[in-house]
Scaffold this motif. Sequence first.
Motif, PDB file in Angstrom:
ATOM      1  N   LEU A  40      -1.728 -28.322   3.575  1.00  0.00           N
ATOM      2  CA  LEU A  40      -1.532 -26.887   3.757  1.00  0.00           C
ATOM      3  C   LEU A  40      -2.634 -26.361   4.670  1.00  0.00           C
ATOM      4  CD1 LEU A  40      -0.179 -24.139   3.039  1.00  0.00           C
ATOM      5  CD2 LEU A  40      -1.720 -24.034   1.066  1.00  0.00           C
ATOM      6  N   PRO A  41      -2.311 -26.114   5.940  1.00  0.00           N
ATOM      7  CA  PRO A  41      -3.321 -25.523   6.818  1.00  0.00           C
ATOM      8  C   PRO A  41      -3.774 -24.167   6.276  1.00  0.00           C
ATOM      9  CG  PRO A  41      -1.412 -26.296   8.074  1.00  0.00           C
ATOM     10  CD  PRO A  41      -1.046 -26.350   6.614  1.00  0.00           C
ATOM     11  N   MET A  42      -5.047 -23.885   6.413  1.00  0.00           N
ATOM     12  CA  MET A  42      -5.569 -22.626   5.884  1.00  0.00           C
ATOM     13  C   MET A  42      -4.987 -21.428   6.622  1.00  0.00           C
ATOM     14  SD  MET A  42      -7.267 -23.442   3.189  1.00  0.00           S
ATOM     15  CE  MET A  42      -5.885 -24.578   3.019  1.00  0.00           C
ATOM     16  N   THR A  43      -4.549 -21.604   7.872  1.00  0.00           N
ATOM     17  CA  THR A  43      -3.872 -20.507   8.572  1.00  0.00           C
ATOM     18  C   THR A  43      -2.565 -20.164   7.864  1.00  0.00           C
ATOM     19  OG1 THR A  43      -2.880 -22.115  10.088  1.00  0.00           O
ATOM     20  CG2 THR A  43      -4.870 -20.969  10.848  1.00  0.00           C
ATOM     21  N   GLU A  44      -1.877 -21.176   7.331  1.00  0.00           N
ATOM     22  CA  GLU A  44      -0.642 -20.942   6.578  1.00  0.00           C
ATOM     23  C   GLU A  44      -0.936 -20.257   5.240  1.00  0.00           C
ATOM     24  OE1 GLU A  44       2.604 -21.399   7.404  1.00  0.00           O
ATOM     25  OE2 GLU A  44       1.877 -21.870   9.402  1.00  0.00           O
ATOM     26  N   LEU A  45      -2.006 -20.691   4.568  1.00  0.00           N
ATOM     27  CA  LEU A  45      -2.389 -20.054   3.305  1.00  0.00           C
ATOM     28  C   LEU A  45      -2.705 -18.583   3.535  1.00  0.00           C
ATOM     29  CD1 LEU A  45      -3.062 -20.028   0.305  1.00  0.00           C
ATOM     30  CD2 LEU A  45      -5.316 -20.993   0.876  1.00  0.00           C
ATOM     31  N   LYS A  46      -3.440 -18.304   4.591  1.00  0.00           N
ATOM     32  CA  LYS A  46      -3.758 -16.904   4.911  1.00  0.00           C
ATOM     33  C   LYS A  46      -2.474 -16.120   5.185  1.00  0.00           C
ATOM     34  CE  LYS A  46      -6.572 -13.928   7.790  1.00  0.00           C
ATOM     35  NZ  LYS A  46      -7.648 -13.831   8.780  1.00  0.00           N
ATOM     36  N   ALA A  47      -1.555 -16.702   5.948  1.00  0.00           N
ATOM     37  CA  ALA A  47      -0.298 -16.023   6.273  1.00  0.00           C
ATOM     38  C   ALA A  47       0.527 -15.756   5.011  1.00  0.00           C
ATOM     39  CB  ALA A  47       0.500 -16.857   7.276  1.00  0.00           C
ATOM     40  N   ILE A  48       0.521 -16.706   4.071  1.00  0.00           N
ATOM     41  CA  ILE A  48       1.236 -16.527   2.804  1.00  0.00           C
ATOM     42  C   ILE A  48       0.656 -15.330   2.046  1.00  0.00           C
ATOM     43  CG2 ILE A  48       1.508 -17.559   0.497  1.00  0.00           C
ATOM     44  CD1 ILE A  48       1.905 -20.280   2.015  1.00  0.00           C
ATOM     45  N   CYS A  49      -0.658 -15.238   2.014  1.00  0.00           N
ATOM     46  CA  CYS A  49      -1.320 -14.133   1.304  1.00  0.00           C
ATOM     47  C   CYS A  49      -1.056 -12.787   1.975  1.00  0.00           C
ATOM     48  CB  CYS A  49      -2.816 -14.404   1.205  1.00  0.00           C
ATOM     49  SG  CYS A  49      -3.229 -15.773   0.104  1.00  0.00           S
ATOM     50  N   VAL A  50      -1.100 -12.765   3.289  1.00  0.00           N
ATOM     51  CA  VAL A  50      -0.827 -11.527   4.027  1.00  0.00           C
ATOM     52  C   VAL A  50       0.628 -11.103   3.799  1.00  0.00           C
ATOM     53  CG1 VAL A  50      -0.612 -10.549   6.359  1.00  0.00           C
ATOM     54  CG2 VAL A  50      -2.648 -11.870   5.740  1.00  0.00           C
ATOM     55  N   ALA A  51       1.561 -12.072   3.842  1.00  0.00           N
ATOM     56  CA  ALA A  51       2.973 -11.761   3.611  1.00  0.00           C
ATOM     57  C   ALA A  51       3.213 -11.218   2.205  1.00  0.00           C
ATOM     58  CB  ALA A  51       3.829 -13.007   3.850  1.00  0.00           C
ATOM     59  N   GLU A  52       2.358 -11.612   1.272  1.00  0.00           N
ATOM     60  CA  GLU A  52       2.470 -11.138  -0.109  1.00  0.00           C
ATOM     61  C   GLU A  52       1.881  -9.735  -0.257  1.00  0.00           C
ATOM     62  OE1 GLU A  52       3.978 -11.067  -3.664  1.00  0.00           O
ATOM     63  OE2 GLU A  52       4.327 -12.788  -2.380  1.00  0.00           O
ATOM     64  N   GLY A  53       1.245  -9.231   0.805  1.00  0.00           N
ATOM     65  CA  GLY A  53       0.695  -7.879   0.776  1.00  0.00           C
ATOM     66  C   GLY A  53      -0.774  -7.813   0.393  1.00  0.00           C
ATOM     67  N   PHE A  54      -1.428  -8.961   0.269  1.00  0.00           N
ATOM     68  CA  PHE A  54      -2.851  -8.970  -0.058  1.00  0.00           C
ATOM     69  C   PHE A  54      -3.644  -8.508   1.169  1.00  0.00           C
ATOM     70  CE2 PHE A  54      -1.832 -12.805  -2.985  1.00  0.00           C
ATOM     71  CZ  PHE A  54      -1.214 -11.967  -3.895  1.00  0.00           C
ATOM     72  N   GLU A  55      -4.779  -7.898   0.924  1.00  0.00           N
ATOM     73  CA  GLU A  55      -5.617  -7.369   2.001  1.00  0.00           C
ATOM     74  C   GLU A  55      -6.942  -8.111   2.075  1.00  0.00           C
ATOM     75  OE1 GLU A  55      -5.941  -3.112   1.656  1.00  0.00           O
ATOM     76  OE2 GLU A  55      -3.808  -2.901   1.186  1.00  0.00           O
ATOM     77  N   ASN A  56      -7.629  -7.969   3.212  1.00  0.00           N
ATOM     78  CA  ASN A  56      -8.953  -8.572   3.431  1.00  0.00           C
ATOM     79  C   ASN A  56      -8.930 -10.077   3.148  1.00  0.00           C
ATOM     80  OD1 ASN A  56     -10.145  -5.920   3.849  1.00  0.00           O
ATOM     81  ND2 ASN A  56      -9.902  -5.661   1.649  1.00  0.00           N
ATOM     82  N   VAL A  57      -7.885 -10.758   3.576  1.00  0.00           N
ATOM     83  CA  VAL A  57      -7.688 -12.173   3.269  1.00  0.00           C
ATOM     84  C   VAL A  57      -8.611 -13.049   4.104  1.00  0.00           C
ATOM     85  CG1 VAL A  57      -6.014 -14.059   3.200  1.00  0.00           C
ATOM     86  CG2 VAL A  57      -5.266 -11.709   2.706  1.00  0.00           C
ATOM     87  N   ARG A  58      -9.340 -13.939   3.398  1.00  0.00           N
ATOM     88  CA  ARG A  58     -10.205 -14.928   4.059  1.00  0.00           C
ATOM     89  C   ARG A  58     -10.085 -16.248   3.325  1.00  0.00           C
ATOM     90  NH1 ARG A  58     -16.178 -13.266   5.303  1.00  0.00           N
ATOM     91  NH2 ARG A  58     -16.015 -15.278   6.331  1.00  0.00           N
ATOM     92  N   THR A  59      -9.940 -17.319   4.092  1.00  0.00           N
ATOM     93  CA  THR A  59      -9.942 -18.642   3.486  1.00  0.00           C
ATOM     94  C   THR A  59     -11.333 -19.248   3.663  1.00  0.00           C
ATOM     95  OG1 THR A  59      -9.168 -19.713   5.511  1.00  0.00           O
ATOM     96  CG2 THR A  59      -7.482 -19.022   3.907  1.00  0.00           C
ATOM     97  N   TYR A  60     -11.616 -20.238   2.836  1.00  0.00           N
ATOM     98  CA  TYR A  60     -12.904 -20.927   2.930  1.00  0.00           C
ATOM     99  C   TYR A  60     -12.672 -22.429   2.789  1.00  0.00           C
ATOM    100  CZ  TYR A  60     -17.584 -22.565   1.964  1.00  0.00           C
ATOM    101  OH  TYR A  60     -18.761 -23.270   2.012  1.00  0.00           O
ATOM    102  N   ILE A  61     -13.130 -23.174   3.707  1.00  0.00           N
ATOM    103  CA  ILE A  61     -12.925 -24.614   3.878  1.00  0.00           C
ATOM    104  C   ILE A  61     -11.471 -25.005   3.607  1.00  0.00           C
ATOM    105  CG2 ILE A  61     -15.352 -25.221   3.662  1.00  0.00           C
ATOM    106  CD1 ILE A  61     -14.880 -26.219   0.860  1.00  0.00           C
TER     107      ILE A  61
END
Length: 170
Positions: free
Chosen positions: A19-40
């Motif tokens: 799971l690329p972290m760019t995809e994880l971030k996109a999933i969170c943004v699509a869910e409506g979460f704000e200030n999304v940041r992934t770490y490692i």
Amino acid sequence: MTSYVALLRAVNVGGTGKLPMTELKAICVAEGFENVRTYIASGNVVFSTGRSELEVKVALEKRLAAYAGKPVRVAVRTAKEIKEVLRANPFPDAPPNWTVAIFLDSPPPADTLDLVKGRQDEEVRLGKREIYVAFGAGMGRSKLKIPIEAGGTARNINTIAKLAELAAAI
């Protein structure tokens, strides 16, 4: 708005759960979460939302299952809780890269320590919804088996400290 840390189980570890972290971030943004940041790259994300912990967990697990084609377990903690996990580390003098907290959804059962197998020089302590382990000679050589661990996900103290810092900043 509450700041959360979400920890995904078995993502980008040992060739499993890509799971690329760019995809994880996109999933969170699509869910409506704000200030999304992934770490490692091991499935750590911080964000803010007005939803409850349970709502966050259910929403993420549903979206991740759709993405991965199989269930992906997620442990969720508030920024305050992740800071408390760090503060409660019962092994402050152990190397932080060889000390982990295993995050569970509920408190570990009372008999958890009785069921530990393969212990050599590791130390194990129970937390609120975590199990702390200090690996004396390192994790790579350990034969330690904690049956309840299968339902959780582990992060070392260095990672927990960084996630606490990121979560506190949003």
